[in-house]
Write a protein that holds these residues in place. Structure first.
Motif, PDB file in Angstrom:
ATOM      1  N   UNK A   1      38.831  41.602  39.660  1.00 26.87           N
ATOM      2  CA  UNK A   1      37.923  42.729  39.445  1.00 26.87           C
ATOM      3  C   UNK A   1      38.227  43.506  38.170  1.00 26.87           C
ATOM      4  N   UNK A   2      39.501  43.551  37.783  1.00 28.52           N
ATOM      5  CA  UNK A   2      39.880  44.347  36.611  1.00 28.52           C
ATOM      6  C   UNK A   2      39.847  43.549  35.313  1.00 28.52           C
TER       7      UNK A   2
ATOM      8  N   UNK B   1      31.062  34.845  43.026  1.00 30.91           N
ATOM      9  CA  UNK B   1      31.064  33.468  43.507  1.00 30.91           C
ATOM     10  C   UNK B   1      32.128  32.614  42.811  1.00 30.91           C
ATOM     11  N   UNK B   2      32.282  32.812  41.496  1.00 28.41           N
ATOM     12  CA  UNK B   2      33.320  32.080  40.760  1.00 28.41           C
ATOM     13  C   UNK B   2      34.686  32.507  41.257  1.00 28.41           C
ATOM     14  N   UNK B   3      34.760  33.791  41.542  1.00 30.51           N
ATOM     15  CA  UNK B   3      36.000  34.349  42.034  1.00 30.51           C
ATOM     16  C   UNK B   3      36.398  33.711  43.368  1.00 30.51           C
ATOM     17  N   UNK B   4      35.404  33.524  44.248  1.00 38.21           N
ATOM     18  CA  UNK B   4      35.698  32.929  45.551  1.00 38.21           C
ATOM     19  C   UNK B   4      36.107  31.468  45.410  1.00 38.21           C
TER      20      UNK B   4
ATOM     21  N   UNK C   1      42.940  30.612  37.118  1.00 40.89           N
ATOM     22  CA  UNK C   1      41.776  29.723  37.197  1.00 40.89           C
ATOM     23  C   UNK C   1      40.637  29.979  36.221  1.00 40.89           C
ATOM     24  N   UNK C   2      39.540  30.610  36.668  1.00 35.58           N
ATOM     25  CA  UNK C   2      38.342  30.680  35.819  1.00 35.58           C
ATOM     26  C   UNK C   2      38.446  31.700  34.699  1.00 35.58           C
TER      27      UNK C   2
END
Lengths: 216, 173
Positions: B121-122, B3-6, B155-156
């Motif tokens: 993802x990595x 979700x943070x990724x999106x 970003x995050x």
């Protein structure tokens, strides 16, 4: 463009059926299960497609999408979600079920592994009430899911009495000439034993699943 | 995580309106309620939808060949990198390292969505690599550093220190 396939490999059923359906011209080469085709992968992965750009595609669904895009058929609007579901939810369950069934003869365990994904498919098909997954006409997505489910829905492996919508949809796709032609190439005998050679070369899905649970 | 990724992806795509996501199932698969139609399910599906919303279809590939390669690595991310058992991490790094040997980005010469999602993802894996391991998977590290400095991507996530010169060159190791 060159497609590498092997006999008794359920993933090859997918690409060969899509190749028939789209009518794309492509050189098909039969290799054995151990043949390392894609240079950068550690394991043998088949089918594989060598693109005109010299890149390799090793994802069965990406190969199918490429064939349908180049044929002009396209994969349809809802295809992305179905293909992602197929790769992340359905495929691991099918591999686990085939492992239980073909190598260990445990049909009950096989049905159990498939319960979740088949229930979801049944629900989606009956809710939409269309002849095929995304429309009233057949799309590449239908053929991909048909091929993924063929080994577990054909014959007596699974008692799918409850899955009325799945059964009806499966039979509709099964009638396509493209599917029949691909079946003859991959499952010559139509017996699941033909998958043994392939399954023995795959990492054990049961061990992998256990590891996943322990580290998450 | 997804979700943070999106939401980071939304920002990097320059989307003004941010979406609310939920998850479903044990695998915490992301779900986007869509006002125009049925809900969208799955990281790759939602990310592709966001890219189209942002009118940046080139991020999904510019040619049929490139689009297929992008799809392939997006699938690799959600099937191989996510939920990767510990002993498989090295296999994944080795495969990516060999693949990236002669490439700038996952789809060749153009930055695509595959780079962004593979980077997300990595991240957890690359953060925990020792310096020697970073050198062992030099092509992955080089690509990773390139992507984390790509405008608007990080970003995050905290930056990962990547040494541009080898600490252990050859026999001195």
């Amino acid at each position: 463009m060159k497609l590498f396939v092997s006999e008794g490999n359920p993933h090859c059923l997918k690409v060969l059926a899509v190749l028939e359906l789209t009518g794309v011209k492509c050189d098909v080469q039969h290799v054995n299960h151990e043949e390392k085709v894609v240079p950068f992968l550690s394991r043998t992965v088949l089918p594989a497609l060598l693109l005109p750009t010299e890149d390799y595609l090793f994802s069965t669904n990406a190969i199918c999408q490429y064939l349908s895009e180049t044929s002009g058929l396209g994969t349809g609007e809802d295809s992305s979600q179905w293909l992602e579901w197929e790769a992340t939810e359905l495929q691991p369950a099918v591999m686990q079920a085939l492992h239980m069934m073909v190598l260990h003869g445990k049909a009950a365990h096989a049905s159990q592994a498939l319960e979740g994904p088949l229930g979801y498919l049944e629900q989606s098909l009956s809710k939409r009430n269309m002849l095929f997954l995304t429309a009233e006409t057949v799309a590449v997505t239908d053929v991909i899911l048909w091929a993924a489910l063929y080994p577990v829905l054909t014959g007596s492996l699974l008692q799918a009495g409850e899955l009325k919508a799945v059964r009806a949809w499966f039979e509709r796709v099964n009638l396509l000439p493209a599917c029949e032609t691909a079946l003859q190439k991959v499952f010559k005998s139509k017996e699941l034993d033909v998958l043994k050679g392939f399954l023995h070369k795959q990492p054990n899905p049961l061990i992998q699943q256990k590891d996943n649970q322990s580290c998450n | 995580m997804a979700l943070r990724e999106l939401s980071s992806l939304e920002k990097s795509l320059g989307l003004k309106k941010s979406n609310k996501y939920s998850t479903q199932g044990d695998g915490k698969v992301p779900v986007l309620q869509n006002s125009k139609g049925p809900a969208l399910v799955g990281l790759v599906t939602i990310a592709g939808h966001l890219v189209r919303e942002a009118k940046s279809p080139e991020l999904l590939g510019r040619t049929a060949e490139q689009r297929a390669v992008v799809q392939q690595w997006l699938e690799y991310r959600v099937t191989r990198v996510d939920k990767c058992p510990k002993e498989e991490v090295k296999v994944v790094l080795k495969e990516l390292n060999e693949y990236l040997q002669d490439k700038v980005y996952l789809a060749g010469n153009n930055f695509t969505l595959a780079d962004t999602l593979m980077y997300y993802g990595l991240h957890g894996i690359v953060v925990s690599l020792a310096i020697q391991e970073k050198e062992q998977y030099l092509n992955v590290t080089r690509w990773f550093d390139h992507i984390q400095h790509y405008p608007g991507v990080r970003h995050h996530l905290p930056p990962v220190v990547v040494l541009r010169n080898r600490v252990y060159p050859g026999i001195h190791h």
